[in-house]
Scaffold this motif. Structure first.
Motif, mmCIF file in Angstrom:
data_model
loop_
_atom_site.group_PDB
_atom_site.id
_atom_site.type_symbol
_atom_site.label_atom_id
_atom_site.label_comp_id
_atom_site.label_asym_id
_atom_site.label_seq_id
_atom_site.Cartn_x
_atom_site.Cartn_y
_atom_site.Cartn_z
ATOM 1 N N GLU A 1 8.539 -13.185 -7.130
ATOM 2 C CA GLU A 1 7.319 -12.500 -7.572
ATOM 3 C C GLU A 1 6.560 -11.834 -6.431
ATOM 4 O OE1 GLU A 1 6.082 -16.372 -9.529
ATOM 5 O OE2 GLU A 1 5.150 -14.897 -10.844
ATOM 6 N N GLU A 2 7.077 -11.940 -5.224
ATOM 7 C CA GLU A 2 6.332 -11.496 -4.044
ATOM 8 C C GLU A 2 5.754 -10.081 -4.188
ATOM 9 O OE1 GLU A 2 7.858 -12.200 0.152
ATOM 10 O OE2 GLU A 2 8.054 -10.018 0.008
ATOM 11 N N ALA A 3 6.612 -9.098 -4.410
ATOM 12 C CA ALA A 3 6.141 -7.706 -4.461
ATOM 13 C C ALA A 3 5.147 -7.493 -5.595
ATOM 14 C CB ALA A 3 7.327 -6.756 -4.612
ATOM 15 N N SER A 4 5.430 -8.047 -6.760
ATOM 16 C CA SER A 4 4.541 -7.822 -7.904
ATOM 17 C C SER A 4 3.177 -8.467 -7.677
ATOM 18 C CB SER A 4 5.175 -8.345 -9.189
ATOM 19 O OG SER A 4 5.311 -9.754 -9.162
ATOM 20 N N LYS A 5 3.147 -9.625 -7.008
ATOM 21 C CA LYS A 5 1.864 -10.303 -6.772
ATOM 22 C C LYS A 5 1.036 -9.586 -5.702
ATOM 23 C CE LYS A 5 2.004 -13.590 -9.813
ATOM 24 N NZ LYS A 5 1.001 -13.636 -10.907
ATOM 25 N N TYR A 6 1.707 -9.058 -4.687
ATOM 26 C CA TYR A 6 0.971 -8.254 -3.695
ATOM 27 C C TYR A 6 0.398 -7.008 -4.363
ATOM 28 C CZ TYR A 6 1.887 -10.837 0.610
ATOM 29 O OH TYR A 6 1.865 -11.780 1.610
ATOM 30 N N ASP A 7 1.196 -6.365 -5.193
ATOM 31 C CA ASP A 7 0.720 -5.162 -5.883
ATOM 32 C C ASP A 7 -0.413 -5.494 -6.853
ATOM 33 O OD1 ASP A 7 2.672 -3.874 -4.453
ATOM 34 O OD2 ASP A 7 3.948 -3.419 -6.191
ATOM 35 N N GLU A 8 -0.304 -6.634 -7.499
ATOM 36 C CA GLU A 8 -1.353 -7.059 -8.433
ATOM 37 C C GLU A 8 -2.675 -7.256 -7.700
ATOM 38 O OE1 GLU A 8 -2.187 -11.266 -10.532
ATOM 39 O OE2 GLU A 8 -0.317 -10.319 -11.202
ATOM 40 N N ARG A 9 -2.620 -7.919 -6.535
ATOM 41 C CA ARG A 9 -3.856 -8.131 -5.781
ATOM 42 C C ARG A 9 -4.402 -6.809 -5.256
ATOM 43 N NH1 ARG A 9 -5.368 -10.786 -7.550
ATOM 44 N NH2 ARG A 9 -4.377 -12.778 -7.061
ATOM 45 N N SER A 10 -3.521 -5.951 -4.747
ATOM 46 C CA SER A 10 -3.953 -4.645 -4.259
ATOM 47 C C SER A 10 -4.644 -3.855 -5.366
ATOM 48 C CB SER A 10 -2.743 -3.870 -3.725
ATOM 49 O OG SER A 10 -3.100 -2.562 -3.349
ATOM 50 N N MET A 11 -4.060 -3.857 -6.548
ATOM 51 C CA MET A 11 -4.636 -3.093 -7.662
ATOM 52 C C MET A 11 -5.945 -3.697 -8.146
ATOM 53 S SD MET A 11 -2.943 -0.355 -8.260
ATOM 54 C CE MET A 11 -2.981 0.172 -9.970
ATOM 55 N N GLN A 12 -6.066 -5.018 -8.095
ATOM 56 C CA GLN A 12 -7.348 -5.642 -8.449
ATOM 57 C C GLN A 12 -8.439 -5.161 -7.492
ATOM 58 O OE1 GLN A 12 -7.838 -9.823 -7.679
ATOM 59 N NE2 GLN A 12 -9.890 -9.865 -8.573
ATOM 60 N N ILE A 13 -8.116 -5.177 -6.211
ATOM 61 C CA ILE A 13 -9.093 -4.752 -5.208
ATOM 62 C C ILE A 13 -9.415 -3.267 -5.372
ATOM 63 C CG2 ILE A 13 -9.470 -4.460 -2.724
ATOM 64 C CD1 ILE A 13 -7.863 -7.102 -2.348
ATOM 65 N N ALA A 14 -8.381 -2.463 -5.645
ATOM 66 C CA ALA A 14 -8.612 -1.034 -5.903
ATOM 67 C C ALA A 14 -9.557 -0.848 -7.076
ATOM 68 C CB ALA A 14 -7.276 -0.342 -6.185
ATOM 69 N N SER A 15 -9.282 -1.551 -8.160
ATOM 70 C CA SER A 15 -10.107 -1.458 -9.357
ATOM 71 C C SER A 15 -11.571 -1.792 -9.049
ATOM 72 C CB SER A 15 -9.560 -2.428 -10.419
ATOM 73 O OG SER A 15 -10.463 -2.565 -11.489
ATOM 74 N N GLU A 16 -11.768 -2.873 -8.293
ATOM 75 C CA GLU A 16 -13.137 -3.324 -8.023
ATOM 76 C C GLU A 16 -13.857 -2.422 -7.030
ATOM 77 O OE1 GLU A 16 -12.554 -7.964 -9.315
ATOM 78 O OE2 GLU A 16 -13.166 -7.548 -7.250
ATOM 79 N N ILE B 1 0.833 -1.206 0.000
ATOM 80 C CA ILE B 1 0.000 0.000 0.000
ATOM 81 C C ILE B 1 0.871 1.262 0.000
ATOM 82 C CG2 ILE B 1 -2.037 -1.136 0.988
ATOM 83 C CD1 ILE B 1 -1.359 0.311 3.640
ATOM 84 N N LYS B 2 2.054 1.151 0.592
ATOM 85 C CA LYS B 2 2.986 2.289 0.506
ATOM 86 C C LYS B 2 3.396 2.527 -0.949
ATOM 87 C CE LYS B 2 5.151 1.854 5.089
ATOM 88 N NZ LYS B 2 6.433 1.500 5.777
#
Length: 210
Positions: free
Chosen positions: A183-198, A100-101
């Motif tokens: 892939e840790e950081a990219s996958k966390y960011d991917e999930r965060s952005m999916q949730i943001a989008s929704e 989130i940062k």
């Protein structure tokens, strides 16, 4: 037509703009429509809108969901109180905090064991107070709320949630599967952005009672 009610922090504004360009599948739109209908019914009736995002450990997905939902509600000027909780207390996972940062939230931390994080999306609004807690923790509303189930385990193993008006499954894949991998950081960011989008999609669909 919505008018923006707050000014997002500059880096966060860019993340939100990116999130709102993401495609949401027809299957996910169907899932989100149940949440949209609940939110709209509350806004239309003038009743207080309270959402509690629930996942087993209240450490990743439910935290992302609370933070992004509150941000979206404030952005669109829709009065909402967004909470999160779990069925076990752990901590707001540090990988999720770092994500989130990176998205542009300003975060301050208090304490070391299950620390409390103050997550700011704007200079114009109160922060989201984030820490791992049970869904019925004293900080959360315990009646007349919707329980938004963000993980399958909590949804399937928590058959009864006292005080809820509605139980809405909006499940997400757990980025924990990628902990300690390249892939840790990219996958966390991917999930965060999916949730943001929704979450931004959900609140963009709400028409004001005015």
């Amino acid at each position: 037509m919505h008018t923006t009610q707050i000014t997002l922090l500059p880096a966060l504004k860019l993340s939100v703009e990116e999130a709102r360009t993401l495609t949401i599948s027809s299957e996910r739109l169907e899932v989100l429509q149940v949440l949209i209908d609940y939110v709209q019914s509350k806004v239309k009736s003038g009743e207080e809108l309270v959402l509690n995002f629930i996942c087993t450990h209240n450490s990743r997905r439910s935290q992302f969901s609370q933070i992004w939902a509150q941000t979206a509600a404030d952005y669109f000027g829709i009065p909402a109180s967004c909470y999160s909780g779990g069925v076990e207390v752990t901590a707001f996972n540090e990988r999720a905090v770092e994500s989130i940062k990176r998205a542009g939230f300003r975060v301050s931390k208090k304490g070391e064991v299950n620390p409390t994080y103050f997550v700011f999306h704007s200079d114009d609004a109160e922060p989201v107070v984030a820490f791992s807690k049970l869904f019925d923790d004293a900080i959360n509303r315990t009646n007349r709320f919707a329980a938004v189930m963000t993980c399958a385990h909590a949804d399937e193993n928590c058959p009864f949630i006292p005080g809820t008006e509605n139980r809405i499954p909006v499940r997400y894949e757990d980025p924990k599967a990628f902990d300690d991998t390249p892939e840790e950081a990219s996958k966390y960011d991917e999930r965060s952005m999916q949730i943001a989008s929704e979450m931004f999609y959900v609140f963009s669909q709400i028409t004001s009672s005015n």
